[in-house]
Structures are given as structure tokens and as C-alpha cells.
Design a protein around this motif. Structure first.
Motif, PDB file in Angstrom:
ATOM      1  N   PRO A  99       0.818  -1.215   0.000  1.00 20.39           N
ATOM      2  CA  PRO A  99       0.000   0.000   0.000  1.00 20.39           C
ATOM      3  C   PRO A  99       0.853   1.267   0.000  1.00 20.39           C
ATOM      4  O   PRO A  99       0.518   2.248  -0.688  1.00 20.39           O
ATOM      5  CB  PRO A  99      -0.826  -0.116   1.288  1.00 20.39           C
ATOM      6  N   PRO A 144      -4.695   0.231   2.510  1.00 16.76           N
ATOM      7  CA  PRO A 144      -4.555  -1.227   2.557  1.00 16.76           C
ATOM      8  C   PRO A 144      -5.694  -1.935   1.841  1.00 16.76           C
ATOM      9  O   PRO A 144      -5.466  -2.866   1.065  1.00 16.76           O
ATOM     10  CB  PRO A 144      -4.548  -1.517   4.062  1.00 16.76           C
ATOM     11  N   ALA A 148      -5.447  -1.469  -1.821  1.00 17.70           N
ATOM     12  CA  ALA A 148      -4.354  -2.262  -2.370  1.00 17.70           C
ATOM     13  C   ALA A 148      -4.814  -3.695  -2.644  1.00 17.70           C
ATOM     14  O   ALA A 148      -4.532  -4.257  -3.707  1.00 17.70           O
ATOM     15  CB  ALA A 148      -3.166  -2.254  -1.408  1.00 17.70           C
TER      16      ALA A 148
END
Ligand SMILES: Cc1ncc(C[n+]2csc(CCOP(=O)(O)OP(=O)(O)O)c2C)c(N)n1
Ligand SMILES: Cc1ncc(C[n+]2csc(CCOP(=O)(O)OP(=O)(O)O)c2C)c(N)n1
Ligand code: SF4
Ligand code: SF4
Ligand code: SF4
Ligand code: SF4
Lengths: 93, 351, 194, 265, 351, 265, 93, 194
Positions: free
Chosen positions: F225, F232, F235
């Protein structure tokens, strides 16, 4: 429905929020405070005890910061089942 | 041109562009990566060649290939990557082609760390690969000097058809300082006659770093040595500061040179007669200036960000005229003026 | 005459940029300046610091053991730099996150609730600028207007949106410091008023 | 019919001569070493395509270290295994020149694995001539990546044990499997037919490079009579009987662009 | 045991076997290839590990891995291959694991040639990779000494948990001489406590050549330096011959040492007072013995099969007590006694 | 029916705990970095197979340089890209130990290409965990061999141009194509299902090593990320939406021996 | 049948004998003498002029030591054909 | 007391083995000896040489510029070593292949039709032994019997078939030299009769 509970290691948590995205009941949110490493840790908010202990949050946590407990029905012949699993606990509880 | 606040790595990259580099090949490694990154943007902008190589070994050999065409080619890396380039550098050195290598030194040995260091002195100045060769090694102390020496590195590499290494320590690569970049040079170079360009209307050129028969290779070696001797005679550079009456002589290069300067200034303020010699060319090493300055010194203090790799050179220069002391911080620790001052004060008290 | 500042905090707290504001402002005023970053072993996050040395003569060491002033944006930084600041120096700290009790009597402490103020402006990302504003005002080492001007001049196109919040943060930090100054005496650090 | 009678003379014509791109110097190769033959074929194709003044060679370290001198071309000797990287340095500077590498199996498949894989991966417009003689020739016959299972060499005195040393490397197939390779063929030179095929493969590889089709490679199963301990003829026979079984000859990869070239001629 | 007529390379390989080497990883390169070849036959015979690596880089890293398990591991190569091993050697040196490397030196730089040379002196003795480390370097002059020093290399590597390099020149590797091999050692070594074997009933061991924080790496560096200092103090070895009354001191190592001996013998026959110092450990270098011998010398003559790489060390040892001259043959040429004698005679005539 | 009535209690049971093979130390990974997740999964399988005291790790240079410390195993850090060679050195000395490497995409696919290809070629009995996060994490997000076409990194400011940089490297397929590899799978960890598959792949790879089946490798599409400039969660989404399209998940190679293991369990 | 002739460069020949194995008419054998590099060169033994100039020997020669000439019928309009091909000759004839 | 011999010829002529015969014979008689090979730039073939130094004291240089004796097996070797042999030394040469005219008067030439003799025995591969036998006999540096014994002792199992031909070749070479010696004076080289 099974009943469960999670324990989040606040110092290990890095506040990535991944656990919050996978909880099917939306029971995890980010705390307002910071841990000593400067991250805002996750916390379980479960006033109605809706957590089933499905462990999705723990499985997803990249920092192994979540432990999951679940209530199970056991035939208490020796009353030992609970003890046995306690042995598995090695991380900070 | 006005001064800009420039990070060392960027300043070096931009200086190389302005000096006229034709091709850059490199591989990421902290603390030099911004140099690679800057090149990845600027070289294509200028219609020049940029390629991120798959390894340092590939990078130095791409440099070799590009240099063989008469181009100005360069790479940059740090300690572990430079170690991997040693075979390639040894080939280039015997091949009489120009190449520029930037080494932004970090803590060693092994993986070490990414903090500033001067741990590559030996591998840079001793012709770290096999065989009898040396590379020109230039060590800047400021961002401005990093710019100036980058340009010089290309000019020397071109003039002597050899490898010139800019040896910055991590401090130089990472720090920012106001500095002035040179204007973009006109690039109207013609391909030199020895270059590999396709044997069009002339006999083929070949470049080969070997001589299978001993006599051949011996002759090549002596020719190379003659060139190195010319460089030794003409290209020594160093800064001398307050050495005329110095009883204590501090020798330090790169950013330690400037840190030591602060200490020397403060020591002078304490009334201690101390001077500084800052080698700018680590090879060829300024033996003469140090020998002369040491003639009337009571003590020589070498300060380095390593465990004393330059001490041998200083000892050879001083040649027993005064005791040579060492103060060093290896592994990424940076000496501060206070600790150098302390050593100077100590030495001034001994008799 | 030289003044050295170390700014330290978590990786994401804008430590390096805070240092840059000082460095640019110094350069714009034709002073000598060095800026030097340092990271901990963490990939990202972890603790980072920037050392800025400003002077009216050539600067020797870009690193210092004992800074004239420090800005601590988190607890580890406070703990690390509190003992290192030079006697007579200044320690600006982010009191939104740092609840330590000052221990030294020979330095000046400036508690700035930087996150809180930054949150008032836009978001916590300009907390760093609040502390820089405070540092400038409390030490007088650079005029706050110089910093405000600098931010405008040097923040590049893609990030122009951050100019105003940063400027406001500098201002707010300086105001706060001015308040505090009324209650105590100004620091003895060099001022570059030119 | 035309009344004119053509005067027909019998003239002697030179039908096979040493190619111009091949130096007159005698090579250092052993008697019967097919490095010489492969050098000659490459020279012939360079003559044929008229690209001698436009071609730059990169030689390896190995028996063919003098390739740069045997071919009348501008050339450089790369460090052991690094010929592709050196060639890339040249080609990126001079994209309109033909850049060729010539590598032995130790050079390319052992120490130089990374460089050649990367040249193919990036589709670098260079042509690699890969001489597979199933051992390290110059250093005296050690096991190479290409040494056959059970083959005795100076470092496999009991024969190559594939349990500990792995199976022999099929470079052509490996390179063909990478995205940037445009043309990969495996050839040999053990008789007139294979020599003709080899010449065709060399020609197509170079034409593909000139058409900027990507990375091209021609592998040659080559004889090393000296280290194999065979006569030159026996060595060719061994290639035909034994090597070809594991290293099949033919075109392994022909990209669409190269296919078009092929039909276009 | 009786003497056998042994080729240097074979003798070294066989000595390593008898000293107790557990694993050999190597790559062909002339003039050391017989060593690899001998190992390919003998190691499996003895049930030990032999693997022909795909490159020198792989070889040194396999050595690293094997050494981490507490095994005695070795590799062998020559100049270009040694250059490629520099990063690995730097890692091993900081890791405190033992390893033995044999370098049978050939002409350099670049591909050089396969003739005998001493072109790797710098890259071997200066810790050729990045960072502050050194390897023990042993230089034999005869096949017998090659055997003895091979055994010593293992013992020193084991004792100090460091890299020991046997630096033979091509002459030593290629020549044959009658020599006696030691008996096969009993191999009942237990795995040392630091070895990686699986953390069975103990906390995990780890081996890592880095320290991300400056303080950590600095401490590791000083620890390494302390070890190196111990080696400097205890492991210096050299042969001195006829130096007591010598006015001319010849310094030469390896096979040049023996060639020089012939010249010295002949010069003595001419009545010239000349002596020989032959460094056996190139690192740690015998500074003291040379310094002492130089105290009463009129001239020091360094003879090498290179362009004078050892001269720096000799100059530091002599430290101005006498002029240091050099006679060298780089690129694979071997000096013959006649030419050395000539230089000695020349020097004896100067005053 | 039985007359006995079982006493049924409700007890709280620990159903998910930190694996024992994972250190208690907090990692240096960024928030949301799936290096952490992959470390955890490997630790879980090591616990499950009971091989913690029998396993030796080789860490790379990269964000996971501390892998040797995060897992409670004997371990060493290899030079950048050389983990397979170091692991081979260990395994050849201790053939009955489980030897694992953990490498990033820069480490394995760029500088370490030769070593991993050779480990697979020789069928070395080691297991490689290959973390493909489409960039160089530790050095700050430069192009890696695996960077997708058009992907912007700090060294591809205009996006990866496959004309000059080549197509992204599919390591799993490349390794699967080599003779000595026994098991190669590509996994990810973007949701519970992929995590389960990943754990299974890790388990099978380690079991295959224990059965001396040859070289085994598990590739993970992993989130970075920080350098991707994504949250996160974003990602993970990018992996699912974008990376998987080019890097298909699943088992790429299962040798016969491993297939037998699979059915045997 | 065409008539041909080969010229073997005795100094370039390394005596590998490959040419002898491919000549369909078996017209090449190894000389008894040595060249200056110590090899026994090949020689054409063709008293009956059976060589057709098929060039198989030359194609096979690893040392490019053989040149092949063949008789061809040309319409001698300008008499230039022979001259043209002569230009191709660059090796030692 | 030392004697040095260089044996040179084409790669395939058994130059190195010829040197080995001398070296083994010397070792078997407890003498000091060094044997050193040298190759030209050719992969195989080309010119090779072996230098053998034998002595009753430790041997310094295993290489010599001016050998006491040389054996030339081909023309290039003859040309190279004829001028280098020490005055008073011996040059044995293979007159089956070498048709040069000796130019020096201060060395002894021994023309041995080695190939011819070898062909008489078995094949030309033992031509080298013929010259070694001749060298031994003409110089007396080692007894021919010692060489004959040595060949038997040191040729390993796989090559035992070559023992007899080599022995015969040594013998024939020595006989020939003995003939020649009758016509001229023996060389002044050291003899190791023990
Ligand atoms: C770095 C390095 N390692 C090793 C060598 C030694 N060396 C020279 S040629 C060669 C191998 C040659 O074998 P191959 O590539 O198969 O070519 P061939 O000689 O068979 O044509 C080796 C290992 C070297 N020169 N450089
Ligand atoms: C020889 C060498 N070259 C370069 C480096 C710098 N370096 C450290 S980590 C790294 C790459 C890391 O990327 P990757 O392998 O993809 O792992 P990640 O950090 O993404 O997990 C590089 C190039 C080094 N340490 N050594
Ligand atoms: S997934 Fe783990 S690290 Fe991320 S927020 Fe939740 S508990 Fe914290
Ligand atoms: S050793 Fe083998 S490859 Fe090398 S030249 Fe001789 S026959 Fe050819
Ligand atoms: S930089 Fe990327 S790969 Fe490295 S720890 Fe951070 S998120 Fe993970
Ligand atoms: S093929 Fe060529 S080299 Fe071989 S014998 Fe015939 S002419 Fe000579």
C-alpha cells in the motif's frame, strides 16, 4: 448462532483497517487514541454480543494482532477441552 | 543561474545531465536511489538513454557496451552494488573506454545499513577488482562540490579514457543544500575514432580487455600504468586549510572533511594550532601536500566514517614525520564536530 | 553564527517537510543552510528526523548531536531529544500526542497542541507546520512571514492545494507561541532578521 | 527462332570462397571444432545481407573469445557471461546497427543466465548465437549446463548425475518461453543439410533484428572433438546420434512478425 | 608418508580433503580448474559434498550457506572470479562464519590471461568488497607449503570464524614438485553452538551481516576490528633469509619469493650482502620483520608479478628508513632470477 | 437408546491464535502490508506440520529482511538475490532439514534470476516463497520485473513502457517451465478464500520438499500500500482487480510425485 | 556432369579430415607432410578430374580452407561473367 | 648443483609427458625437481613447453630463461630455444620434423629422427620419449635406466599399454645418442648418478 469474542493486541495493531472491512457484522472500528508506535488501533464494538467468532478479522490481520474465542458446547466428561486449547495460546493474550 | 535547494543525489544526476551524459544504467540501492529515479524521468525527457538494469552486474556491463560506442555512460550504486561491479570495472579499466560511476557509500560490510559511511575507500581506491588498475576517485564535501566534481568526473573519464568514480558518502547523497547547477552543455561530440560504430569505410575497431600471451598483456599493463602515472602527476586535488602553522594536522575527506572543519574552527577558537587537509581526489591521493604539511606537525589525526581505511595512505604520505592518529565511526554513525574537537584537544595536550 | 534544529516524529507526520520549510526560508533569505534526513529501521512509519542547520557562514557539519532547538512530534522523539537540546535551547513539542512531563530547567519548552490546531484548520497533516510556526515565533530564528512566503514559493504544482492550510498552520503556531511568549522570556537563539 | 547463335564458353567460376566477413587469420580452434564452421556461416550471412559495415559483435569468454577478430567487424569481448548486457549497452546507443553476441554454453547458460534471460525478457533487439557443445571447452571439458545426462566430463567423472546436477538445460526452449523473444531456432552443422538450415536460421534471426522484432537466438549443437575425446567425424556423429535426441533441431519460436518476414523474404 | 610428485592445484585440493573440508563449491577457471576437477572426483568418494556451481557468485553464496551450518566449506577461483565474490566475501566476513577460498592468480586486469601472476594482491589484502573487513591471506612458495598453508587456512578460518584465502599464483597451481601430504584427519567435529541446524531444544540462531541501526552496526564493526587486531597480533608469518647483515633487502612473496631466492643466492656468491624477506601472510602483513630488517639496509627491492601492489605495504613497513625500489612483471610474465640479480647488482653499485 | 445423558457445557475456546512459529515482535512492515500476512501463514503451516525445530530460513534483502527474525527459526540473511544459493549450501549439508527461502520480486526476479533458475533447474529440494508486490518495496517503489504494463513507479514516471522495459515477468510460469521444479503455485491473500488457498499451497510445497520431490515455489501477489499510494483495502482490491488478470492464481505445476502427495494427504 | 576443382589452403587446414568424409567421390586425402602449424593438410587427388565442384567439402570445412571452382557454360557476350565472380575472391586464393 | 631442461613442441607431441619422465626419475632418486608447463594461446594444439629443473638442493625458480638443455620437437620450438640454451648446453631436436641448420657453435646439437624411430617401435606418439632418452644419454644428467624404471613405476593403470613402447623409445634414443657421443665429446652438464 455461535457466540464469539475477539481480543486485539493494541500494541501489535498498525491500524490498517483490514479487519474492519471483513467483519460480516461490522463490529470493528478504529480507536480514537494512538498506540505507542503512533497507530490508531482497531477495537471491537459489540454491545449486543453479535460477534460469532468467525475469525475472518483475525485471518485477515497482517500483524497477527487478533485472537478469536468462540463458545462451544462440550460434553464435559473430563472438563479438559478448554484447557487443551489454552496451550495453543502463545502470543500476548 | 540562481541557487536551488538541492539534494545531493539529485544534484549529481542533474550535473551529469548537464555535463553531457548520454546513457544511464542503474539498479536501485539506498542511499543513491533518487539519482536513478531522477534519471528515469530526465533522460527520456532529453531523448537520451535510461535503462533500469536487472542487477548491478548488468548495469556496469551495459555501461561498458555503451562506452564502447564512444558514448558518455554512467551508473550509480552503493557499497554492495559496487562490489558486484568490480569485475566489470576491471574490464573497463583495461579497455581504455571512459565511464563514470557514482558510489553513495553506506554502512558495511555485508548488507550493512543505509546510513552514511565511507566504507568503500579501499574498494574504490585500490582498483577493487583483479589486476593492476586504478580508477580516478573524487570525493565531494558539499552538494555544490558534488555537482562540480560530477562534471569533472566526465571530463577526466573522457580525457584519460578511464573510469572516474564520484565517491559520495550517504550524507552527501541525502542532504540538501543550496547549490548552483551548471548550464546544459552543448552536445556536439563526434564519435571518437576508437569507438565501435560499425566498420564503415575503415578497418574494424576492437576492444578487448585481455592479451592471451604474456608479452602482449605485459605491454598492455605497462601502457595502462603509464597512463595512471600521468594521472598521478596531473590530477591530484585537495583542500588545505590553516595548515601553514598547524601543529596538528587533521586529514578527512568527503562530508567528514566539512564536519572536521567545524571542529578545526572551534579548536582554533580555543587557540589550538590545527589545520585541515581534505583530499578531493582519493586516487590519485594527495601524498605530497600531506607530506609537506606533516613536516612541521606534531601529530596527524585522520578522521573517517569507517575503521581507518585512509590511514595507510596518510601514513605513507607522512612517512614517519609525525605520529598518525585515527578517529573513526564505522557502520553508519556520523562523527560530530564535538568528538573531533575532543580528539584535537587531547592531542594538543600531549607533547 | 549558526542555529541547528532537529525535527522528529513518526514517519507520516511530515517531519522532513517541516525541515524543508525552514531550509527553503533560509535559502530564500540567502543564508547558508543544510537539511539532512534520517530514518529508523522501519520501512515506513517508525521514527524519522530532519536536521536543519542555518547560518550566515559556510556550514560545516550537517549533523549535530546537540541541536539549538528541537521539534518533537511524538513521544519517542520527545524522550530522545529532550536530553540532547543545548542548554538555553528550545524544545517545541506536539502536546496533542505527548503527555510527558518536562524534566530540564535549562531549556525552554513550548507545548503546542498541534494536532488539535491542525484539525481545526483542515486535517492533522499540517500539524507539522503548526510546530514550525511556533518554533519560528518563539525563537525568532526566521520571521514567520518568511516561512509563509516560502511555502507559497516552493510547493510545486501538484500539491498547491496544501499551500493555504500550511500557511494557516504556520500562522496559528506562531500566534500560539506569541501568547506563550507573553508569559515567558524569548529564547536566546540567533535571529536572522534579514 | 532467333538467328543469332550465342557463343557459349566454358568458364571456370569460383562457386565457394571464404566469406569476406571472415578474417584471413587462422583460428585458434582445434581441428574439427565447429566453432569455425559457425563463425564461417555467420560471416557468409553477413556478406549476403551486406551488413558488415553495420554490425557490431560481442564476443564471450571461452574458445570463441577471438570471435571479434575472426569476423571482420567492430567488436568487443564481454566479461564471462555478460555479452547480452554489453550488447544492450551498444544497441541502446546505436539502435540502427545490427548487434550480435556469440556465446558458449558455459558462458550463456551458467554464469550468464540472468543476462540472457533479461535480454529476452525485455525483447532487446539483439541476436544471440549460442554454441552448445555440451561442455566448457576452453577450460578443458568440465560439465556445462548442457552436458547430457550420464555424460562424462572432467567434473563428472562418473557421468552427469541428474539427481544432484539437474537435467541438461534446453536454452532454446527456455528463451522461447519468454515474452520478448521473437525468433529462436536450434541448429547444427553435422552435414550439408543442417548447415543449410543453420545458415537460414542465422539469416532469419538477423533479418528479424533488422525489422526490430525483438530478441533472436540461434542455438548450435557444436562439436568439441578435443574434450569429447572423439575424432572430428566421430564428434559430428555423436551430435547426430546423441545430442539431437535431447536437443531437437528446428525452429522453436517464430513470432508473428518474424513469420511475416519469412514469407516476405 | 612418502613424497609424491604433485601439481600445486591437486596438492591443495588433496590437502583440503585431509584437513577436513566438508563441502566444496566451485566454478571452472584456469589456472585453478584441476582443483575443482580433483574435488569432483574425491569429495563424492569420501561421501562429502561437491557441487559445480553455475557461477562464482553462486559458489561463494553456497559456501556461505554451508558455512552457516557449521561445516567447513571452500571454493576456489582466479582473479575475475574472485572479483565476483567480493560481495559474498564481505557478507561472510561480517557474519563470523569460517570459509576458505583458494585464489590461483592469473594475469589481469579484465580477462587478462591464464599465465601466472600476482595481480590480486590488492583485492585480497584490502578486503576487496565494501566495508571494513579483511581476510587472512596466505601465500605459498612451494607445493609443500601450499599443502601446509591449506591446512593452516582451515584451522585459522575455524579458529577466528573468518575467511582465509590461499593466494597461490599460477605458477604454484600449475607446477609439480615432490611433496608430502598430511594424513587424513579424523573428522569428529561437533556442530558449533552458533550453527544453523534447526532450533531444536534451543532458541533460534541467526546469522545476518547487517545492523539497520547505526549503533548496532558500529558495534558489530568494532567487534570485527577487535578480532582482526587479534589476528594481526598473532598470525603474522614470513620467511627471513640472510637478512642479518643484508644491505639490500629483497621482499617478494609466493613463487616470486623462491625465484628471488635463487637471485639472492647468486648475488651472495658475487659477494653482495643481500637478504630476503618472503611474506607468508599477506594479511596480516609482516610489517615488523621488514621494518627491523630495513633498519640496516641501504635499499629495499620489492619484486612482484604485478605492477607493484605490495609496494605500499613495504613502504609502510620500511617507513623511510631506506629507499624502496620495485621490479615487476605484470600480465603473466614471470621474472627470472637473472633479471632480479641484475637489479640487485645495480642497487649494490649505487651508494 | 442409551440412558446416559451427556452433560453439555458451554465453554469458550481459542479458535485463532498467533502461530507459535511467529515471533511476538512487531514487524517493520507498513500497515496493511501483506508481507505480514504471508509470514503469518508460513508460520501457521510450520506449526501445523510440526517442523519448527527442523526448518532453516533464508531471508532476502528487501522489506522482509527480518523474516529470519519474525519466524522463530534458525535463519540467515542472504545477499540480495542470492537466497537460493545460500539455501542450497545449507540443504546440501543438511538434507533432512526443511530449508525455505523468502524473496521479494526485485530480489528473486531481477538480481537473483540466475540463482533461482538454477535452483529450479537442478531440482534443489528447497522451497521458495516469492512475494510479488509489483515493485521494489524497501528502496521506495521502483519498477520491479513484475511491475505491470503501464504501472507508474518511481522509475517509470510515465508508466512501465513494455517496449523498452519488456513485459512483466511471470516467475511462477518461468520456474514451472524448468525441469527440476516439482510444485509451483500462485496465490494471493486478498480475502479469506485466497488466504485459505495460499495456506494450502504453502503446506503442499513444504510437504513436497519433505518428500524430496524437487524445487517448490509459492508466489504471492502481495500488497504494498505504501508505494502503491493506496489504502490497505484499496491495495487488496487492486490485486484482485488488476494484478490477478495478468498473474492468474492457481497451481501452475504439480509434478506427479506431488500429485500423489496431494491425494495421500 | 559439371567439372570442378578445389583449392585447399594448406596453411589454413588443420587436418581435421572432415572434407574427406563428405566428398561423394572420395577425392580428398590427407597429405604426408606437415604444415607450419604441425597439421597434416588435406589434398585433392583427382587424376581423372572427377571433382564436380559440388562444394560439399568446402561447406563442411570448419576452417574455410577450401575454395571451389566449377566450370560453367556462359554466353560470352561481354566475357565478363568470370571477371565478376573473381571479385568475390577475398581469401588467399 | 642444478640442471634445467625445456622441452617444447606442438600440443599433441607429448611435451608435458616428456618433462614428467624426467621429473619422476629425479624424484625417484631423491633429487629436488620442479616441472612447469606452459601453453600458447591456442585452445589445443599450438605450442606447449615443459620446464624441468633438477637439483640436489632446494630449487628456486621453476622457470628459466636460459636452460642448460632443450628438446625441440618442432620447428617453432627449435627457432625459439636455439638462441636461449646456455653456452655449453645441449639442444636435442627432432630431425624428423626439423630441417633447420644449427647456427651456434657454443652448444651441442643432437639431431634425433624421433618420429622415424618412434614409427619403427609403434607409432609417433613415443617420439617424445626417444628425445628424452637421447637427452639423458648425451648429458648423463640421469641414467637412462632410471627413466626406464620410472616409466614402469609411474604410468597408471589405464595407460599401462604405453609402458613398453615408451621404454623402448627411451632406449632407442639413448642408443642413438651413444652413437653420436662416440663422434663427439660428452656435454659438461651435471650428472646425477646416485
Ligand atoms: C568470471 C570468470 N569465470 C570463469 C572464467 C573461466 N572461463 C573461461 S572460458 C570458460 C567457459 C567456456 O565454456 P563455454 O562457454 O561453454 O565455451 P566454449 O569454450 O566451450 O566454447 C570459463 C569458465 C572466466 N574467464 N571468468
Ligand atoms: C547488491 C544490492 N543491490 C541493491 C540493494 C538495495 N536493495 C535493498 S532491498 C532491494 C529491493 C527490494 O525489493 P523486493 O525484492 O521487491 O522486495 P520488497 O522490499 O518489495 O519486499 C534493493 C534493490 C542491496 N541491498 N544490495
Ligand atoms: S487488521 Fe490487524 S493490524 Fe489491521 S487494523 Fe485490524 S487488528 Fe490492526
Ligand atoms: S576445446 Fe572444443 S570448443 Fe574449444 S576450440 Fe577445441 S574443439 Fe572447439
Ligand atoms: S514498503 Fe510495501 S512491501 Fe515494504 S513493508 Fe511497506 S507496504 Fe510492505
Ligand atoms: S575440412 Fe578443412 S581443415 Fe579439415 S582437413 Fe579438410 S581442408 Fe583441412
Amino acid at each position: 448462532m455461535a457466540r464469539g469474542r475477539i481480543v486485539i493486541n493494541l500494541e501489535a495493531c498498525k491500524g490498517c483497517q483490514l479487519c474492519t472491512t471483513v467483519c460480516p457484522s461490522n463490529l470493528i472500528r478504529m480507536a480514537n487514541s494512538f498506540n505507542s508506535r503512533g497507530y490508531r488501533p482497531a477495537e471491537l464494538v459489540d454491545p449486543q454480543q453479535r460477534c460469532t467468532g468467525c475469525a475472518l478479522c483475525a485471518i485477515m490481520c497482517p500483524d497477527a494482532a487478533i485472537e478469536v474465542f468462540r463458545e462451544v458446547k462440550v460434553k464435559s466428561q473430563e472438563g479438559s477441552a478448554a484447557e487443551e486449547v489454552v496451550l495453543v495460546v502463545t502470543g500476548p493474550a | 543561474m540562481a541557487k536551488e535547494l538541492l539534494k545531493g543525489n539529485i544534484a549529481i544526476a542533474e550535473a551529469a545531465l548537464r555535463a553531457g551524459v548520454d546513457a544511464y544504467f542503474g539498479y536501485p540501492i539506498t542511499p543513491q536511489t533518487e539519482l536513478l529515479e531522477h534519471m528515469s524521468r530526465r533522460m527520456p525527457e532529453l531523448g537520451r538513454v535510461f535503462l533500469q538494469a536487472e542487477s548491478e552486474i548488468a548495469a556496469i556491463n551495459m555501461v561498458y557496451g555503451a562506452a564502447c560506442t564512444g558514448a558518455w555512460a554512467m551508473t550509480s550504486s552503493s557499497g554492495p552494488g559496487i562490489s558486484l561491479m568490480q569485475e566489470g570495472l576491471s574490464y573497463i579499466a583495461l579497455s581504455d573506454v571512459p565511464a563514470v560511476v557514482v558510489d553513495i557509500m553506506r554502512g558495511g560490510p555485508g548488507l550493512g545499513n543505509i546510513q552514511p559511511s565511507q566504507a568503500d575507500y579501499n574498494q574504490l581506491t585500490r582498483g577493487g577488482g583483479h589486476g593492476d588498475y586504478r580508477c580516478i576517485v573524487l570525493a565531494p564535501a558539499t552538494v555544490q562540490e558534488a555537482i562540480d566534481l560530477t562534471v569533472l568526473a566526465f571530463d577526466l573519464a573522457d580525457k584519460y579514457r578511464t573510469v572516474a568514480i564520484l565517491a559520495g558518502d550517504g550524507l552527501i547523497g541525502q542532504m540538501m543544500e543550496p547549490a548552483q547547477l551548471p548550464p546544459m552543455r552543448e552536445r556536439s561530440r563526434t564519435r571518437p575514432p576508437w569507438a565501435l560504430t560499425g566498420a564503415r569505410g575503415r578497418p574494424p575497431n576492437s576492444i578487448a580487455a585481455f592479451g592471451l600471451e604474456a608479452e602482449t598483456l605485459e605491454a598492455m599493463n605497462w601502457r595502462l600504468q603509464a597512463k595512471l602515472q600521468r594521472i598521478r602527476q596531473t590530477e591530484v586535488r585537495c583542500e588545505t586549510w590553516l595548515v601553514d602553522d598547524a601543529e596538528i594536522l587533521v586529514v578527512a575527506f568527503g562530508s567528514v572533511g566539512r564536519i572536521a572543519k567545524t571542529a578545526v574552527r572551534e579548536a582554533r577558537a580555543h587557540g589550538i594550532r590545527v589545520g585541515l587537509i581534505r583530499p578531493i581526489t582519493l586516487w590519485p591521493f594527495p601524498y605530497k601536500p600531506i607530506e609537506q604539511a606533516a613536516a612541521h606537525a606534531r601529530a596527524v589525526l585522520v578522521v573517517e566514517m569507517n575503521t581507518g581505511q585512509m590511514v595507510d595512505d596518510v601514513r605513507m604520505a607522512v612517512c614517519g614525520q609525525a605520529p598518525v592518529y585515527f578517529h573513526g565511526r564505522p557502520g553508519g554513525s556520523v562523527p560530530v564536530p564535538e568528538e573531533i574537537l575532543e580528539r584535537i584537544v587531547e592531542l594538543s595536550k600531549e607533547d | 553564527m549558526q542555529v541547528s534544529v532537529i525535527i522528529a516524529g513518526f514517519g507520516g507526520q511530515g517531519v522532513l517537510f517541516a525541515g524543508l520549510m525552514l531550509a527553503y526560508a533560509a535559502m530564500d533569505r540567502d543564508l547558508y543552510v543544510t537539511w539532512y534526513p534520517s530514518y529508523g529501521p522501519e520501512m515506513r512509519g517508525g521514527t524519522a528526523s530532519a536536521t536543519v542547520v542555518i547560518g550566515d557562514e559556510e556550514i560545516g557539519s550537517p549533523v549535530v548531536l546537540h541541536p539549538d532547538a528541537a521539534i518533537a512530534l511524538n513521544i519517542p522523539s520527545f524522550r530522545k531529544y529532550e536530553p540532547l537540546v543545548k542548554p538555553g535551547g528550545v524544545l517545541v513539542y506536539n502536546s496533542s500526542l505527548i503527555f510527558e512531563i518536562p524534566e530540564r530547567t535549562d531549556i525552554q519548552y513550548v507545548a503546542v497542541p498541534a494536532n488539535a490546531i491542525a484539525a481545526e484548520i483542515s486535517d492533522t497533516r499540517v500539524a507539522n507546520a503548526v510546530t514550525v510556526g511556533a518554533l519560528a515565533a518563539v525563537t525568532g530564528m526566521l520571521p514567520v512571514e518568511a516561512l509563509i512566503e516560502t511555502v507559497d514559493r516552493h510547493i510545486p504544482a501538484p500539491r498547491r492545494a496544501t499551500v493555504l492550510p500550511n500557511q494557516e498552520a504556520l500562522e496559528r503556531g506562531a500566534q500560539l507561541a506569541a501568547e506563550l511568549l507573553k508569559q515567558s522570556s524569548p529564547s536566546a537563539l540567533p535571529h536572522y532578521e534579514r | 527462332m532467333d538467328e543469332q547463335i550465342a557463343v557459349v564458353n566454358v568458364q571456370e567460376q569460383l562457386v565457394y570462397a571464404r566469406p569476406r566477413a571472415l578474417t584471413e587469420e587462422t583460428t585458434n580452434y582445434c581441428p574439427g571444432c565447429t566453432h569455425g564452421l559457425i563463425n564461417k556461416l555467420i560471416a557468409e550471412v553477413i556478406d549476403e545481407l551486406g551488413i558488415q559495415e553495420n554490425t557490431i559483435s560481442v564476443s564471450p569468454v571461452g574458445c570463441s573469445v577471438f570471435f571479434y577478430r575472426y569476423l571482420v567487424l567492430d567488436g568487443v569481448v564481454a566479461p564471462h557471461g555478460r555479452a547480452p548486457a554489453v550488447a544492450i549497452g551498444i544497441k541502446r546507443m546505436l539502435p540502427d546497427r545490427v548487434v550480435i553476441t556469440y556465446q558458449g554454453d558455459g558462458d550463456m547458460a551458467a554464469i550468464g543466465m540472468s543476462e540472457v534471460v533479461w535480454a529476452a525478457m525485455r525483447g532487446e533487439n539483439i541476436t544471440a548465437f549460442f554454441v552448445n557443445n555440451a561442455n566448457y571447452g576452453m577450460t578443458g571439458g568440465q560439465m556445462a549446463p548442457t552436458t547430457l545426462a550420464g555424460q562424462v566430463t572432467t567434473t563428472t567423472p562418473e557421468g552427469r548425475d541428474v539427481e544432484t546436477m539437474g537435467m541438461p538445460t534446453r536454452m532454446a526452449e527456455l528463451i522461447a518461453g519468454l515474452p520478448g523473444s521473437a525468433y529462436v531456432a536450434r541448429c547444427s552443422t553435422y552435414d550439408a543439410r543442417t548447415i543449410r538450415d543453420a545458415r537460414n536460421a542465422i539469416r532469419l534471426a538477423l533479418r528479424a533484428q533488422m525489422a526490430e522484432a525483438g530478441f533472436t537466438m540461434v542455438e548450435f549443437l557444436s562439436a568439441c572433438p578435443t574434450n569429447w575425446g572423439l575424432s572430428p567425424q566421430g564428434a559430428l556423429q555423436w551430435i547426430k546420434d546423441t545430442m539431437v535426441a535431447y536437443y531437437p533441431l528446428g525452429e522453436i519460436k517464430v513470432s508473428e512478425a518474424v513469420q511475416r518476414l519469412k514469407t516476405k523474404r
